[in-house]
Design a protein around this motif. Sequence first.
Motif, mmCIF file in Angstrom:
data_model
loop_
_atom_site.group_PDB
_atom_site.id
_atom_site.type_symbol
_atom_site.label_atom_id
_atom_site.label_comp_id
_atom_site.label_asym_id
_atom_site.label_seq_id
_atom_site.Cartn_x
_atom_site.Cartn_y
_atom_site.Cartn_z
ATOM 1 N N LEU A 221 0.835 -1.209 0.000
ATOM 2 C CA LEU A 221 0.000 0.000 0.000
ATOM 3 C C LEU A 221 0.867 1.254 0.000
ATOM 4 O O LEU A 221 0.662 2.172 -0.792
ATOM 5 N N LYS A 222 1.830 1.262 0.883
ATOM 6 C CA LYS A 222 2.701 2.435 1.058
ATOM 7 C C LYS A 222 3.462 2.771 -0.228
ATOM 8 O O LYS A 222 3.518 3.924 -0.662
ATOM 9 N N GLN A 223 4.043 1.746 -0.824
ATOM 10 C CA GLN A 223 4.952 1.969 -1.954
ATOM 11 C C GLN A 223 4.237 2.108 -3.295
ATOM 12 O O GLN A 223 4.728 2.797 -4.191
ATOM 13 N N THR A 224 3.082 1.497 -3.436
ATOM 14 C CA THR A 224 2.480 1.366 -4.766
ATOM 15 C C THR A 224 1.054 1.887 -4.874
ATOM 16 O O THR A 224 0.752 2.722 -5.722
ATOM 17 N N ILE A 225 0.156 1.382 -4.024
ATOM 18 C CA ILE A 225 -1.269 1.679 -4.180
ATOM 19 C C ILE A 225 -1.661 3.039 -3.626
ATOM 20 O O ILE A 225 -2.351 3.818 -4.294
ATOM 21 N N TRP A 226 -1.218 3.334 -2.399
ATOM 22 C CA TRP A 226 -1.679 4.565 -1.753
ATOM 23 C C TRP A 226 -1.302 5.832 -2.529
ATOM 24 O O TRP A 226 -2.135 6.741 -2.671
ATOM 25 N N PRO A 227 -0.093 5.932 -3.092
ATOM 26 C CA PRO A 227 0.215 7.134 -3.886
ATOM 27 C C PRO A 227 -0.759 7.347 -5.053
ATOM 28 O O PRO A 227 -1.107 8.490 -5.378
ATOM 29 N N LEU A 228 -1.240 6.262 -5.660
ATOM 30 C CA LEU A 228 -2.195 6.375 -6.774
ATOM 31 C C LEU A 228 -3.569 6.843 -6.281
ATOM 32 O O LEU A 228 -4.238 7.634 -6.947
ATOM 33 N N ILE A 229 -3.985 6.335 -5.119
ATOM 34 C CA ILE A 229 -5.268 6.773 -4.541
ATOM 35 C C ILE A 229 -5.180 8.230 -4.108
ATOM 36 O O ILE A 229 -6.064 9.048 -4.395
ATOM 37 N N ARG A 230 -4.099 8.560 -3.443
ATOM 38 C CA ARG A 230 -3.901 9.910 -2.896
ATOM 39 C C ARG A 230 -3.849 10.963 -4.014
ATOM 40 O O ARG A 230 -4.269 12.106 -3.821
ATOM 41 N N LYS A 231 -3.340 10.556 -5.162
ATOM 42 C CA LYS A 231 -3.273 11.465 -6.309
ATOM 43 C C LYS A 231 -4.681 11.906 -6.727
ATOM 44 O O LYS A 231 -4.910 13.060 -7.104
ATOM 45 N N GLN A 232 -5.640 10.993 -6.643
ATOM 46 C CA GLN A 232 -7.024 11.307 -7.016
ATOM 47 C C GLN A 232 -7.831 11.882 -5.852
ATOM 48 O O GLN A 232 -8.789 12.624 -6.069
#
Length: 411
Positions: A221-232
């Motif tokens: 989540l920290k390295q891959t998924i969360w940055p993509l969610i946070r961007k939106q």
Amino acid sequence: MAYNNLLVIGFVWPEPKSSAAGSRILQLIKQFQKQGYDITFACAAKTSDNTFDLSLIDVKTADIVLNDVSFDAFISELQPQVVLFDRFMIEEQYGWRVVEQCPSALRIIDTEDFHGLRKGRELALKENAEVSIIHLQNDTTKREIASIYRCDLSLIISEAEIELLTTQFKVDESLLYYLPFLLKPIFEEDKETLPTFQLRQHFITIGNFLHAPNYDAVLYLKQTIWPLIRKQLPQAELHIYGAYISQKVSQLNNVREGFLVKGFAEDVNKVMQNAKVCLAPLRFGAGLKGKLVDAMQNGTPCAMSSIAAEGMFGAFEPNGFVEDNTEAFSNNAVELYSNFDIWNKSEANGFKVLKERFNSANFETDFAIRISELLANLKAHRQNNFIGNILQHQTLQSTKYMSKWIEAKNG
């Protein structure tokens, strides 16, 4: 009036607030109490602040010692009709002693999950490979299936694992029994008290950090998924809860990124009800995921991987999205968070799954019948399990004398 003794030998003392395994063993204890058993829970592990007080549910407790003859005297005096091993490792340690002292006791393993499957998936993940028979035929699998054969019955929590054990490993179905989470129904008035879509905010993930798949998922989540969610969703936060938070987990906390490590949740229902969406991108693991049950019970839709969802939904719609592709997972999580209609339907799906698949009342009678039938026909059941007889014979020669060597060495 109780007419039988059940001995549960625990890997750890039950911690229902810390793990699904802790809740699971208490569910099984309740089933056996309904069948009229007096229950003793024995364990060699230390207690913790989160240990459940078993005296509150009329269960006796006993401290036991590994590789020690004192256990023989203890079980010989207790003379249980049924012995339940909490995980296969406990059968390895104490099974031969049970056989020697109480040969007519029905021996059951609660596998919790298929540890060999979890290990195989972990090995495949490290190799960045598809899970194959090479990964599945690992040492953990060999040990676990040997334990299954040595016992009279193994409780399997997931239909997917029954399928794997019977088709891939050719374990006889008579040795396996499907018994998932056993939950109380959720009534309409309970649903109506839950916070609505508009009153919730932020994402949540939860899990015991002694369990390797949970740490891997948080790192993912920290390295891959969360940055993509946070961007939106730049204002959204991810709240990470779990027992036994280590320093390496704590160090992932980052307020600026909205990635907040909260630690142990005293009340999982409260934190789950405050959240709008639960994230469960597990990349390896087995069994059924307690975090998904917590989410469904509290009306919190989930974005989850196929491994997280495995065995949970059967023919029913999931309480959210099941996706393994990182980008698609992130987009699904954002849609679930932002779209009232999809969120509402997912919440309703979760309630339906709980009612249809995990209502304890649907399993009680059949389970009680299976146990009584095994007790009545134990000799014939064991004669039909010749592989188990071979393994029991060999185990008594090897494990027994290794244990006695350790015992002598410790003495």
